[in-house]
Structure formats: structure tokens, C-alpha cells
Motif scaffolding. Sequence first.
Motif, PDB file in Angstrom:
ATOM      1  N   TRP A   1       0.849  -1.180   0.000  1.00 25.13           N
ATOM      2  CA  TRP A   1       0.000   0.000   0.000  1.00 25.13           C
ATOM      3  C   TRP A   1       0.888   1.234   0.000  1.00 25.13           C
ATOM      4  O   TRP A   1       1.794   1.336   0.802  1.00 25.13           O
ATOM      5  CB  TRP A   1      -0.906  -0.001   1.233  1.00 25.13           C
TER       6      TRP A   1
ATOM      7  N   SER B   1       0.243  12.993   5.118  1.00 25.12           N
ATOM      8  CA  SER B   1      -1.215  13.150   5.035  1.00 25.12           C
ATOM      9  C   SER B   1      -1.917  11.970   5.687  1.00 25.12           C
ATOM     10  O   SER B   1      -1.337  10.907   5.840  1.00 25.12           O
ATOM     11  CB  SER B   1      -1.657  13.243   3.575  1.00 25.12           C
TER      12      SER B   1
ATOM     13  N   HIS C   1      -3.402  11.309  -5.021  1.00 22.34           N
ATOM     14  CA  HIS C   1      -2.679  12.171  -4.072  1.00 22.34           C
ATOM     15  C   HIS C   1      -1.171  12.107  -4.312  1.00 22.34           C
ATOM     16  O   HIS C   1      -0.499  13.143  -4.383  1.00 22.34           O
ATOM     17  CB  HIS C   1      -3.017  11.742  -2.643  1.00 22.34           C
ATOM     18  N   LEU C   2      -0.641  10.895  -4.443  1.00 22.79           N
ATOM     19  CA  LEU C   2       0.806  10.744  -4.637  1.00 22.79           C
ATOM     20  C   LEU C   2       1.259  11.327  -5.973  1.00 22.79           C
ATOM     21  O   LEU C   2       2.320  11.954  -6.052  1.00 22.79           O
ATOM     22  CB  LEU C   2       1.198   9.266  -4.526  1.00 22.79           C
TER      23      LEU C   2
ATOM     24  N   PRO D   1      -5.726   9.598   5.693  1.00 19.77           N
ATOM     25  CA  PRO D   1      -6.772   9.206   4.743  1.00 19.77           C
ATOM     26  C   PRO D   1      -7.942  10.180   4.626  1.00 19.77           C
ATOM     27  O   PRO D   1      -8.408  10.459   3.521  1.00 19.77           O
ATOM     28  CB  PRO D   1      -7.236   7.843   5.269  1.00 19.77           C
TER      29      PRO D   1
ATOM     30  N   PHE E   1     -10.392   4.049  -2.239  1.00 21.70           N
ATOM     31  CA  PHE E   1      -9.332   4.741  -1.512  1.00 21.70           C
ATOM     32  C   PHE E   1      -7.949   4.505  -2.114  1.00 21.70           C
ATOM     33  O   PHE E   1      -7.099   5.386  -2.057  1.00 21.70           O
ATOM     34  CB  PHE E   1      -9.329   4.423  -0.016  1.00 21.70           C
ATOM     35  N   LEU E   2      -7.713   3.360  -2.742  1.00 23.81           N
ATOM     36  CA  LEU E   2      -6.433   3.164  -3.413  1.00 23.81           C
ATOM     37  C   LEU E   2      -6.294   4.160  -4.568  1.00 23.81           C
ATOM     38  O   LEU E   2      -5.231   4.758  -4.759  1.00 23.81           O
ATOM     39  CB  LEU E   2      -6.281   1.727  -3.905  1.00 23.81           C
TER      40      LEU E   2
ATOM     41  N   ASP F   1       2.543   4.722   0.744  1.00 26.95           N
ATOM     42  CA  ASP F   1       2.633   5.557   1.937  1.00 26.95           C
ATOM     43  C   ASP F   1       2.086   6.953   1.620  1.00 26.95           C
ATOM     44  O   ASP F   1       2.446   7.559   0.615  1.00 26.95           O
ATOM     45  CB  ASP F   1       4.097   5.649   2.367  1.00 26.95           C
ATOM     46  N   LEU F   2       1.224   7.463   2.482  1.00 23.28           N
ATOM     47  CA  LEU F   2       0.623   8.789   2.285  1.00 23.28           C
ATOM     48  C   LEU F   2       1.540   9.931   2.720  1.00 23.28           C
ATOM     49  O   LEU F   2       1.176  11.091   2.596  1.00 23.28           O
ATOM     50  CB  LEU F   2      -0.695   8.900   3.054  1.00 23.28           C
TER      51      LEU F   2
ATOM     52  N   VAL G   1      -6.869  13.311   2.663  1.00 29.76           N
ATOM     53  CA  VAL G   1      -6.730  13.002   1.229  1.00 29.76           C
ATOM     54  C   VAL G   1      -8.108  12.923   0.579  1.00 29.76           C
ATOM     55  O   VAL G   1      -8.341  13.515  -0.479  1.00 29.76           O
ATOM     56  CB  VAL G   1      -5.943  11.681   1.030  1.00 29.76           C
ATOM     57  N   THR G   2      -9.043  12.213   1.197  1.00 29.32           N
ATOM     58  CA  THR G   2     -10.392  12.073   0.638  1.00 29.32           C
ATOM     59  C   THR G   2     -11.064  13.434   0.515  1.00 29.32           C
ATOM     60  O   THR G   2     -11.639  13.753  -0.528  1.00 29.32           O
ATOM     61  CB  THR G   2     -11.248  11.128   1.512  1.00 29.32           C
TER      62      THR G   2
ATOM     63  N   THR H   1      -5.490   7.493  -3.080  1.00 33.21           N
ATOM     64  CA  THR H   1      -4.093   7.520  -2.624  1.00 33.21           C
ATOM     65  C   THR H   1      -3.156   7.760  -3.805  1.00 33.21           C
ATOM     66  O   THR H   1      -2.244   8.588  -3.732  1.00 33.21           O
ATOM     67  CB  THR H   1      -3.734   6.195  -1.920  1.00 33.21           C
TER      68      THR H   1
END
Length: 125
Positions: free
Chosen positions: A3, A9, A69-70, A11, A62-63, A5-6, A14-15, A66
Amino acid sequence: GCWPDLGDSDPLTVTRHIAGNDELMKPGQVLKRKISDGYQKLFTFVYRNILPRGEGRSKANFLDLTLIHLLDKECPINLPSLMIKRMNRAISTTEPNRVAMQASVSLLVGSNKISNPKGIIRNVS
């Protein structure tokens, strides 16, 4: 695990950021039409290129969030690890994503002349 790494941040942040809605109460999936305009193209890139799928393109899980976001933050992503996990899941299930992933793997294997001695990867047209 694989998974991503955020970083600094969390979750929920990010959402909320990708949905453009600071009032969301929990992290998770977001309908495509609720994704902020600036992130629509990144979502399309994610579901077409990084995690291809045959259906379910109207929601970002959510993946997906993520990865968006990345990409937005220009953070490194361990794509081989994500792809291997996804391939293993696609091979062992009957979900609709299986055909899209098998087609991607078939193209990757064929274009790079990778040996397939056990016949595990079938050519999907």
C-alpha cells in the motif's frame, strides 16, 4: 505491504482534498462526478493506466485516491509492487477487473518478449 505511503497526510484529509469537500466525515470512495475538476484527469489516468479495470470507473476507491494524491504531490510510487498484487488478485478471482488486467499483462509480456513457460498468462484480445 505494497500500500502506498501517504507521507504526512492522513486518509480523511486526502479524501476531503480530492473530493473538494471539507465536510466529509470518513475516508473512502468518492463518486467520479464529486472529484474536484483538477483531479478528474488524474483519476482517469489511474483507472486506465495504473490500475486498469473493466467497470467501476464511476467511483474512486481509496487506493485510487491515494494514487491521485501521490501523483499530485509528485511522490514515488512502487508500481511493480502494486501491479504484482493486482495481477495475483486478478488471476485468482472472477471479478470484472480480471479481463482488463489480463489484457494489460498479455500486452506487457508480448511486447517485452518475456518467456511464459507455464502458460499462466493467456493472450486476451
